[in-house]
Design an enzyme around this catalytic site. Structure first.
Site, PDB file in Angstrom:
ATOM      1  N   ASP A  34       0.570  -0.960  -0.103  1.00 32.42           N
ATOM      2  CA  ASP A  34       0.181   0.151  -0.210  1.00 32.42           C
ATOM      3  C   ASP A  34       1.257   1.319  -0.428  1.00 32.42           C
ATOM      4  O   ASP A  34       0.573   1.704  -1.032  1.00 32.42           O
ATOM      5  CB  ASP A  34      -1.083  -0.331   1.217  1.00 32.42           C
ATOM      6  CG  ASP A  34      -1.608   0.917   1.551  1.00 32.42           C
ATOM      7  OD1 ASP A  34      -2.285   1.428   0.340  1.00 32.42           O
ATOM      8  OD2 ASP A  34      -2.819   0.778   2.506  1.00 32.42           O
ATOM      9  N   SER A 117      -2.898 -10.101   2.174  1.00 32.81           N
ATOM     10  CA  SER A 117      -3.210 -10.340   3.380  1.00 32.81           C
ATOM     11  C   SER A 117      -2.313 -11.478   3.703  1.00 32.81           C
ATOM     12  O   SER A 117      -2.156 -10.943   5.359  1.00 32.81           O
ATOM     13  CB  SER A 117      -4.539 -11.577   3.696  1.00 32.81           C
ATOM     14  OG  SER A 117      -5.534 -10.112   3.439  1.00 32.81           O
TER      15      SER A 117
HETATM   16  P1  ADP Z   1      -1.233  -6.828   3.945  1.00 27.80           P
HETATM   17  O1  ADP Z   1      -1.588  -6.100   5.087  1.00 27.80           O
HETATM   18  O2  ADP Z   1      -2.536  -7.201   3.087  1.00 27.80           O
HETATM   19  O3  ADP Z   1      -1.460  -7.925   4.343  1.00 27.80           O
HETATM   20  P2  ADP Z   1       1.018  -6.052   3.343  1.00 27.80           P
HETATM   21  O4  ADP Z   1       1.484  -5.117   2.497  1.00 27.80           O
HETATM   22  O5  ADP Z   1       1.900  -6.344   4.217  1.00 27.80           O
HETATM   23  O6  ADP Z   1      -0.565  -6.839   2.650  1.00 27.80           O
HETATM   24  O7  ADP Z   1       2.062  -7.648   2.116  1.00 27.80           O
HETATM   25  C1  ADP Z   1       0.928  -8.043   1.502  1.00 27.80           C
HETATM   26  C2  ADP Z   1       2.171  -8.678   0.442  1.00 27.80           C
HETATM   27  O8  ADP Z   1       2.135  -8.092  -0.727  1.00 27.80           O
HETATM   28  C3  ADP Z   1       3.120  -9.103   1.258  1.00 27.80           C
HETATM   29  O9  ADP Z   1       4.218 -10.809   0.577  1.00 27.80           O
HETATM   30  C4  ADP Z   1       4.256  -8.092   0.628  1.00 27.80           C
HETATM   31  O10 ADP Z   1       5.492  -8.871   0.702  1.00 27.80           O
HETATM   32  C5  ADP Z   1       3.944  -7.466  -0.414  1.00 27.80           C
HETATM   33  N1  ADP Z   1       4.523  -6.564  -1.558  1.00 27.80           N
HETATM   34  C6  ADP Z   1       5.395  -5.635  -0.497  1.00 27.80           C
HETATM   35  N2  ADP Z   1       5.592  -4.359  -1.572  1.00 27.80           N
HETATM   36  C7  ADP Z   1       5.176  -4.883  -3.207  1.00 27.80           C
HETATM   37  C8  ADP Z   1       5.127  -4.195  -3.872  1.00 27.80           C
HETATM   38  N3  ADP Z   1       5.837  -2.971  -4.358  1.00 27.80           N
HETATM   39  N4  ADP Z   1       5.439  -5.144  -5.024  1.00 27.80           N
HETATM   40  C9  ADP Z   1       4.531  -5.867  -4.354  1.00 27.80           C
HETATM   41  N5  ADP Z   1       4.250  -6.831  -3.459  1.00 27.80           N
HETATM   42  C10 ADP Z   1       4.701  -6.706  -2.853  1.00 27.80           C
END
Ligand code: ADP
Length: 168
Positions: A34, A117
Site C-alpha cells: 500500500d 493479506s
Molecule cells: P496486507 O496488509 O494485506 O498483509 P502487505 O502489504 O503487508 O499487505 O503484504 C502483502 C504482500 O505484498 C506481502 O507478500 C508483501 O511482501 C508484498 N509486497 C510489499 N511490497 C510490494 C510491492 N512493491 N510489490 C508487490 N508486493 C509487495
C-alpha cells in the site's frame, strides 16, 4: 494457455491495465505494498482515495493509476487473520472476486495482484495462495474481458507458494 501466472517483482513497476492494492479499510495508505503504491503513484492518489471515505473488508474501489505505468489501481482491504474462524477465507475470496469484477467493468484486459493479506495481515501463505488461485480461476471461467491475471510476488517464498498452487 493459462490466463493466470505468477512472477516475482515489484507491482508498482508492472505495466498492466489495472494493479490491485492490498489496502486497509481507511484507503488512506499504509505500510507494505500500500505504501509502495502510494509513493509511486504520487499525491493525486491520496486525494482520489479520500473521496471514498473508506471501504469495507472484501469490497473494492477503483482509481486512476496516476504516476504508475498502469491505467487503474483497484483498492481492496483484505481480511486480518484472526485464527481462521472469523470468515477470513470468504473475505479474502471476496477481495479477489470484487477486484476482478471492477476490472471487468472497466474493460481491463490485464490485471496484476499482490499477495493480499499475507504480509502485515498475517494470513497463512499457502492457504491464501489456494484461495487466490481458486477464486481467480473460477472468475475467469465466465469472464470474457480479462485476458491475463498476474500474481506479482515480492519475495521468493511468496512466489514459490503461488507457483506451486498454479501448477497443481
Ligand atoms: P496486507 O496488509 O494485506 O498483509 P502487505 O502489504 O503487508 O499487505 O503484504 C502483502 C504482500 O505484498 C506481502 O507478500 C508483501 O511482501 C508484498 N509486497 C510489499 N511490497 C510490494 C510491492 N512493491 N510489490 C508487490 N508486493 C509487495
Amino acid at each position: 494457455m493459462s490466463r493466470l501466472k505468477a512472477i516475482q517483482g515489484d507491482i508498482t513497476q508492472v505495466r498492466v491495465d489495472a494493479i490491485v492494492n492490498a489496502a486497509n479499510t481507511t484507503l488512506m495508505g499504509g505500510g507494505g505494498v500500500d505504501g509502495a503504491i502510494h509513493r509511486a503513484a504520487g499525491p493525486g492518489l491520496y486525494a482520489a482515495c479520500e473521496r471514498f471515505h473508506g471501504c469495507p473488508t472484501g469490497e473494492a474501489r477503483i482509481t486512476s493509476g496516476f504516476n504508475l505505468p498502469s491505467r487503474y489501481i483497484i483498492h481492496t482491504p483484505g481480511p486480518v487473520w484472526h485464527g481462521g474462524n472469523h470468515g477470513e477465507d470468504e473475505l479474502l475470496a471476496n477481495s479477489y472476486r470484487n477486484s476482478l469484477r471492477l476490472a471487468e467493468e472497466n474493460n481491463c484486459h490485464t490485471v496484476a495482484f499482490p499477495s493480499i493479506s499475507t504480509g502485515v495481515y498475517a494470513f497463512p501463505l499457502d492457504r491464501a495462495a489456494r484461495i487466490a488461485v481458486t477464486t481467480i480461476r473460477d472468475f475467469l471461467k465466465t469472464d470474457h474481458v480479462i485476458d491475463e491475471v498476474t500474481m506479482v510476488c515480492f519475495d521468493p517464498t511468496t512466489y514459490a507458494a503461488y507457483q506451486k498452487e498454479i501448477n497443481k
